[in-house]
Design a protein around this motif. Sequence first.
Motif, PDB file in Angstrom:
ATOM      1  N   VAL A 196       0.820  -1.205   0.000  1.00  0.00           N
ATOM      2  CA  VAL A 196       0.000   0.000   0.000  1.00  0.00           C
ATOM      3  C   VAL A 196       0.859   1.263   0.000  1.00  0.00           C
ATOM      4  O   VAL A 196       0.700   2.149  -0.854  1.00  0.00           O
ATOM      5  CB  VAL A 196      -0.945   0.017   1.222  1.00  0.00           C
ATOM      6  N   TYR A 198      -8.995  -0.816  -6.619  1.00  0.00           N
ATOM      7  CA  TYR A 198      -7.825  -0.584  -5.770  1.00  0.00           C
ATOM      8  C   TYR A 198      -7.120   0.713  -6.169  1.00  0.00           C
ATOM      9  O   TYR A 198      -6.416   1.323  -5.350  1.00  0.00           O
ATOM     10  CB  TYR A 198      -6.838  -1.748  -5.840  1.00  0.00           C
ATOM     11  N   THR A 212      -7.578   3.350  -3.627  1.00  0.00           N
ATOM     12  CA  THR A 212      -6.624   3.315  -2.515  1.00  0.00           C
ATOM     13  C   THR A 212      -5.345   4.029  -2.923  1.00  0.00           C
ATOM     14  O   THR A 212      -4.781   4.834  -2.175  1.00  0.00           O
ATOM     15  CB  THR A 212      -6.313   1.860  -2.130  1.00  0.00           C
ATOM     16  N   ARG A 213      -4.905   3.738  -4.130  1.00  0.00           N
ATOM     17  CA  ARG A 213      -3.667   4.320  -4.664  1.00  0.00           C
ATOM     18  C   ARG A 213      -3.750   5.842  -4.741  1.00  0.00           C
ATOM     19  O   ARG A 213      -2.871   6.551  -4.262  1.00  0.00           O
ATOM     20  CB  ARG A 213      -3.409   3.703  -6.042  1.00  0.00           C
ATOM     21  N   THR A 229     -12.581   1.349  -2.860  1.00  0.00           N
ATOM     22  CA  THR A 229     -12.360   0.363  -1.810  1.00  0.00           C
ATOM     23  C   THR A 229     -12.653   1.025  -0.457  1.00  0.00           C
ATOM     24  O   THR A 229     -13.136   2.158  -0.403  1.00  0.00           O
ATOM     25  CB  THR A 229     -10.911  -0.126  -1.834  1.00  0.00           C
ATOM     26  N   LEU A 232     -10.519   2.103   1.688  1.00  0.00           N
ATOM     27  CA  LEU A 232      -9.528   3.153   1.971  1.00  0.00           C
ATOM     28  C   LEU A 232      -9.026   3.104   3.404  1.00  0.00           C
ATOM     29  O   LEU A 232      -8.687   4.138   3.992  1.00  0.00           O
ATOM     30  CB  LEU A 232     -10.105   4.546   1.665  1.00  0.00           C
ATOM     31  N   GLY A 233      -8.990   1.904   3.982  1.00  0.00           N
ATOM     32  CA  GLY A 233      -8.479   1.766   5.330  1.00  0.00           C
ATOM     33  C   GLY A 233      -9.418   2.269   6.406  1.00  0.00           C
ATOM     34  O   GLY A 233      -9.057   2.302   7.586  1.00  0.00           O
ATOM     35  N   ASN A 292      -0.373  -5.138   2.821  1.00  0.00           N
ATOM     36  CA  ASN A 292      -1.572  -4.334   3.072  1.00  0.00           C
ATOM     37  C   ASN A 292      -1.555  -3.617   4.419  1.00  0.00           C
ATOM     38  O   ASN A 292      -2.539  -2.949   4.769  1.00  0.00           O
ATOM     39  CB  ASN A 292      -2.818  -5.231   3.003  1.00  0.00           C
ATOM     40  N   ASP A 302      -2.742   0.685   6.142  1.00  0.00           N
ATOM     41  CA  ASP A 302      -3.519   1.386   5.123  1.00  0.00           C
ATOM     42  C   ASP A 302      -4.298   2.517   5.787  1.00  0.00           C
ATOM     43  O   ASP A 302      -5.338   2.298   6.415  1.00  0.00           O
ATOM     44  CB  ASP A 302      -4.476   0.412   4.430  1.00  0.00           C
ATOM     45  N   THR A 307      -5.083   5.303   3.879  1.00  0.00           N
ATOM     46  CA  THR A 307      -5.256   6.140   2.690  1.00  0.00           C
ATOM     47  C   THR A 307      -6.491   7.038   2.780  1.00  0.00           C
ATOM     48  O   THR A 307      -6.480   8.161   2.261  1.00  0.00           O
ATOM     49  CB  THR A 307      -5.310   5.273   1.422  1.00  0.00           C
ATOM     50  N   THR A 321     -18.011   5.094   2.811  1.00  0.00           N
ATOM     51  CA  THR A 321     -16.636   5.597   2.742  1.00  0.00           C
ATOM     52  C   THR A 321     -16.634   7.120   2.643  1.00  0.00           C
ATOM     53  O   THR A 321     -15.880   7.803   3.352  1.00  0.00           O
ATOM     54  CB  THR A 321     -15.901   4.986   1.537  1.00  0.00           C
TER      55      THR A 321
END
Length: 517
Positions: A187, A219, A222-223, A248, A250-251, A421, A424, A426, A461
């Motif tokens: 991540v 994903y 997340t990036r 996703t 996003l943690g 992972n 995370d 993010t 989210t």
Amino acid sequence: MKPLTRLAPMLMLALSTAYAQQGPDAKAEAKADVKAEAKPAAPAQFERALKAESAVTKTGQVTIKGKVVPYKVTAGTQPVWDKDGKVIASLFYTYYQRSDVADKAKRPLVLSFNGGPGSASVWMHVAYTGPKMLNIDDEGYPLQPYGVRDNPHSILDVADIIFIDPVNTGFSRILDAKADRATFFGVNADVAYLAEWLNTFVSREGRWTSPKYLIGESYGTTRVAGLALELQNAHWMYLNGVILVSPTELGLKRDGIVGDALNLPYFTATAWYQKKLPADLQARDLKDVLPEAEAFTVDELIPALAKGGFLDPQKKALMAAKVARYAGISEKAVLQHNLVVPTEFFWKELLRDQGYTVGRLDSRYKGIDRTDAGDKVDYNAELTSWLHSFTPAINHYLRDVLQYKTDIKYNVFGSVHPWDNKNDTTGENLRKAMAMNPFMKVMVQSGYYDGATTYFDAKYTMWQLDPSGKMRDRLRFEGYRSGHMMYLRSEDLAKSTDDLRDFIRSTLPAANQPAKY
């Protein structure tokens, strides 16, 4: 060539037997014949080694919104360096610039990533924002002959776009065999090296003054959420916007009953599409039904699940009836799962009586399993359909149309294991980036029929990105009547790209507008 290679030992054995029978002269003649027919060595550009730096440039034009948009496209590679300045990898990219725009200072630049995390940029490249799109029907199903055609919905009219393939995806590769894979596959490692790469690209292309946007899918969200803060903190590069397509988690934690409950509105959408809801719900429009399912999930289901095994039996029966009503499956099945229906079971169960399964990433797609019994589907019906159309198209486009010559395999999916992972954060990083940059806004785009990153989970989210509520006017959600790649459906492609245009235009600050609260 591979089949011939496998046959070579058998062929040489047959030749040896013939030589022994015919004598030395026959053997010499055969050798001469083989030598005469040998093919010349492959040109250098076809070698199976990625060049750290390369580029081919073509020009084209596409009609968008009734207007001709000329453009220049560059397909190439740019290195990844280690801390000592040694080239350790190279990333492949495809960069589109509108060629009739003289002033790049005000021209928006969209930096595009897909997900996986081992997935190439092919998906949004030739199906969403780029000037070329797949040869598919209006619902997104593959057509033959495979290939690409002009995309009349491309956002190239309002922004330049670069599609980037992270290490081991597309044509991108590690070049230093001794390089630590942990440099790329995790991540935070992913975010760090990609931010460095983007800094170099923006500098080389003279785009520091351009309004800049990150767009990521799956994903890739997340990036880009991580990149938003990394670019600010480590490279002092500030963005105007971030677009999260089918995001996703996003943690952001939603373990336990909250995560379990968030799937129900997606079940409702899928059941509505497959005509499995009760008649009164089925008769209403999808966007009229979903708010009701969402309200039930938040106001009734989550509180009921919080009581676990101590929930009153009558209340449990009432909850089961309501979950079944909104999910399109039997009360018995809901009770057997204690009100929490697993998504894998749902994909198997919804159309079990018809002998079909529904797709994970897009539940409009149907599959056929070996048996109707069981709790899990045999395969993802939608993904196999998509690979039919995407893989031939991207290879044809890059190799034959753009003339990027290489024998390297284009990895639609590449090996990025083991992926780290841990840590995370993010989602929190994206919140910090927004707080530090008053210009930055975020848009979420989700398909109602996506069972991998469900639309209601994406809403959750977005709600949790800013617990203070002070930036809620800078957060926007858009839903579409499709799946994970909602842009595959023609109607949603038109709507979602219009939403992108509107988002970009609305986030361009007025002249002399200061970045302050």
